[in-house]
Design an enzyme around this catalytic site. Structure first.
Site, short mmCIF file in Angstrom:
data_model
loop_
_atom_site.label_atom_id
_atom_site.label_comp_id
_atom_site.label_asym_id
_atom_site.label_seq_id
_atom_site.Cartn_x
_atom_site.Cartn_y
_atom_site.Cartn_z
N ASN A 1 -12.89 0.38 17.88
CA ASN A 1 -12.37 0.66 19.23
C ASN A 1 -13.15 1.67 20.05
OD1 ASN A 1 -9.83 -0.94 19.19
ND2 ASN A 1 -9.41 0.37 17.42
N ASN B 1 0.87 -1.16 0.00
CA ASN B 1 0.00 0.00 0.00
C ASN B 1 0.91 1.22 0.00
OD1 ASN B 1 -1.88 1.97 0.50
ND2 ASN B 1 -2.82 0.96 2.26
N ARG C 1 -2.53 -2.31 -3.51
CA ARG C 1 -3.80 -1.62 -3.25
C ARG C 1 -3.83 -0.35 -4.07
NH1 ARG C 1 -6.04 1.40 2.17
NH2 ARG C 1 -8.00 1.97 1.17
N GLU D 1 -8.17 -5.58 5.28
CA GLU D 1 -8.06 -5.29 3.85
C GLU D 1 -6.92 -6.07 3.20
OE1 GLU D 1 -8.36 -1.12 5.17
OE2 GLU D 1 -9.27 -0.75 3.22
N GLY E 1 -12.28 4.97 10.01
CA GLY E 1 -10.85 5.03 10.34
C GLY E 1 -10.44 6.49 10.25
N GLY F 1 -14.31 2.68 14.46
CA GLY F 1 -15.47 1.78 14.55
C GLY F 1 -15.21 0.57 15.42
N HIS G 1 -12.80 2.48 -0.23
CA HIS G 1 -12.80 1.51 0.88
C HIS G 1 -13.60 0.26 0.50
CE1 HIS G 1 -12.42 4.96 4.06
NE2 HIS G 1 -11.21 4.49 3.77
N ARG H 1 -10.50 15.24 6.74
CA ARG H 1 -11.32 15.63 5.57
C ARG H 1 -12.71 16.06 6.01
NH1 ARG H 1 -10.46 10.21 2.31
NH2 ARG H 1 -8.49 9.86 3.37
P1 ADP Z 1 -6.63 4.45 8.40
O1 ADP Z 1 -7.77 5.12 7.72
O2 ADP Z 1 -5.40 5.27 8.47
O3 ADP Z 1 -6.40 3.00 7.96
P2 ADP Z 1 -7.43 3.26 10.92
O4 ADP Z 1 -8.56 2.42 10.49
O5 ADP Z 1 -6.17 2.59 11.36
O6 ADP Z 1 -7.10 4.41 9.89
O7 ADP Z 1 -7.95 4.19 12.12
C1 ADP Z 1 -7.08 5.07 12.78
C2 ADP Z 1 -7.90 5.88 13.78
O8 ADP Z 1 -8.57 4.98 14.67
C3 ADP Z 1 -7.04 6.73 14.71
O9 ADP Z 1 -6.73 7.99 14.16
C4 ADP Z 1 -7.95 6.89 15.92
O10 ADP Z 1 -8.80 7.99 15.73
C5 ADP Z 1 -8.80 5.64 15.89
N1 ADP Z 1 -8.47 4.73 17.00
C6 ADP Z 1 -7.53 3.78 17.03
N2 ADP Z 1 -7.53 3.15 18.22
C7 ADP Z 1 -8.51 3.72 18.96
C8 ADP Z 1 -9.03 3.51 20.28
N3 ADP Z 1 -8.55 2.59 21.09
N4 ADP Z 1 -10.05 4.30 20.66
C9 ADP Z 1 -10.57 5.24 19.85
N5 ADP Z 1 -10.12 5.47 18.59
C10 ADP Z 1 -9.12 4.73 18.17
#
Ligand code: ADP
Length: 406
Positions: A335, A11, A92, A385, A211, A333, A181, A242
């Site tokens: 966490n 990626n 990707r 992914e 994310g 989503g 996505h 964004r």
């Molecule tokens: P990307 O779009 O870069 O692939 P991810 O799916 O890895 O992003 O999501 C990253 C985001 O997830 C972080 O910026 C943060 O906001 C959120 N995140 C990660 N871990 C946690 C957590 N434990 N609690 C709340 N938000 C989290």
């Protein structure tokens, strides 16, 4: 069947290069790594193979140097590309336009077509192409396959895919909703169906991929019928940096009255907007810390984020005529229990009953967070992914050489 076929998934972003070594038959990810801040001094790199992780901080001039460094660190961590059973490299790709949607072997002709698509996704496709070029040069013995983020949305109904603008201009400039996505939306919807023991064809699903980038999709019987990202990944939900949806009139107003150039406006909407632009933090853990400390900007950013999410959930319930499943995925989503609870709060009349004990439980796998008697099932589904890409890639490899499948 050879059980340990391995796919290298790459990626490639503008200043980063991520990779994973995935065994699609077992679902195992045996290695992964990232080189970040390529071109900066210092860049940083981390590579894991099995249990072992190595890190480095050094100057990495470009993507070519980044991939070479990643392979060198893989060896240092005990991995060896020659012995892992590498059958292909999967790339990707963000934008496939109208022509590229099936996973495609990246020969010179395919690369030329993707190059032509660059104006559609100037922030994403050129770095992806760069990754392809570098990897094809370094790994010449295996096929390279492109997997497109837009693919799952290729067959959106016209009413969802087309914008209500001048038809000739739309056609001439290929303006339509492409959606992004897609690999994640498809994977999560399939995992959700499997978890429920039902075929995807029987389910109406809403998938919320939250994310740093964020998008929602409505999926009827396994087919995507709407999605929140559009011509570019800027439309739809509020994201890390964004804006998501906004009145297009704002752009003309800023150009006219603030004298901003289109590049400045584009950069502001992509890099200095979203929860970061309003609330000063990208990461939701930091956003919650600020809200707890009574930071009004952070609170407003969170409230706008949740309001937008609820609007899309409502819209997609209407698009689908009711949903069987709503799934949360990706960093936020998977966490952030508060985001899940707040975006679905008070929707019992629409058949959505969250079980707060389940929602708050610190589990990490696929799980149900709705009450047993909730007409709509709500799930948390970890996305993967890389695995989905690796599976698409071996399907192409099997077509190229059926004997490779064993
Ligand atoms: P990307 O779009 O870069 O692939 P991810 O799916 O890895 O992003 O999501 C990253 C985001 O997830 C972080 O910026 C943060 O906001 C959120 N995140 C990660 N871990 C946690 C957590 N434990 N609690 C709340 N938000 C989290």
């Amino acid at each position: 069947m050879a059980v340990n076929r391995t796919v290298l998934v790459i990626n490639s972003g503008s200043s980063s290069l991520k990779f994973s070594l995935v065994q699609p038959d077992s679902g195992l990810e045996i290695a992964d790594g990232i080189v970040e801040r390529i071109g900066d001094d210092p860049s940083s790199a981390r590579v894991r193979f099995g249990e072992r992780t190595v890190s480095r901080s050094c100057h990495v001039a470009d993507h070519d140097a980044a991939l070479r460094l990643a392979f060198e660190m893989l060896t240092e961590a005990g991995g060896d590309l020659d012995t892992v059973g590498l059958v292909a490299v999967g790339h990707r790709m963000v934008h496939g336009g109208r022509r590229m949607y099936a996973p495609t072997r990246l020969d010179d002709e395919a690369v030329a077509v993707i190059t032509e698509l660059s104006p559609l996704a100037p922030l994403h496709n050129p770095p992806g192409l760069h990754g392809i070029e570098v990897a094809r040069r370094l790994l010449t013995d295996v096929p390279h396959v492109g997997v497109f983020d837009t693919a799952f949305f290729h067959d959106l109904p016209d009413a969802a895919a087309r914008y209500a603008i001048d038809r000739e201009i739309a056609e001439r400039w290929q303006i339509r909703r492409y959606g992004f996505h897609g690999t994640s939306h498809r994977y999560v919807s399939e995992q959700a169906a499997q978890f429920l023991g039902r075929p995807t064809t029987e389910l109406n699903q809403i998938v919320l991929h939250l994310g740093n980038g964020a998008s929602a999709s409505a999926i009827a019987g396994g087919r995507a019928v709407d999605t929140s990202m559009g011509m570019t990944p800027l439309e739809g939900l509020v994201m890390g940096t964004r804006s998501g949806d906004l009145d297009p009139g704002i752009i003309f107003y800023l150009a006219r009255e603030a004298g901003m150039s289109s590049a400045e406006i584009e950069s502001m909407l992509n890099r200095r907007s979203g929860v970061f632009g309003v609330g000063g933090a990208i990461d939701f853990r930091e956003l919650h810390r600020r809200i707890d400390a009574r930071d009004a900007d952070a609170r407003l950013a969170y409230d706008i984020y949740i309001h937008r999410l609820r609007k899309y959930i409502g819209a997609y319930l209407a698009v689908l005529g009711g949903a069987d499943v709503i799934s949360f995925t990706a960093g936020v989503g998977e966490n952030d229990a508060a985001v899940r609870a707040d975006s679905l709060a008070g929707l019992q009349r629409l058949g959505i009953h969250i079980d707060e004990t389940r929602n708050r439980a610190p589990d990490s796998g696929i799980r149900r967070i709705s009450a047993d008697d909730s007409p709509v099932t709500v799930l948390v589904v970890p996305t993967n992914e890389e695995l989905a890409i690796a599976r698409d890639v071996v399907a192409v490899v099997d077509l190229i050489s059926p004997e490779a499948a064993g």
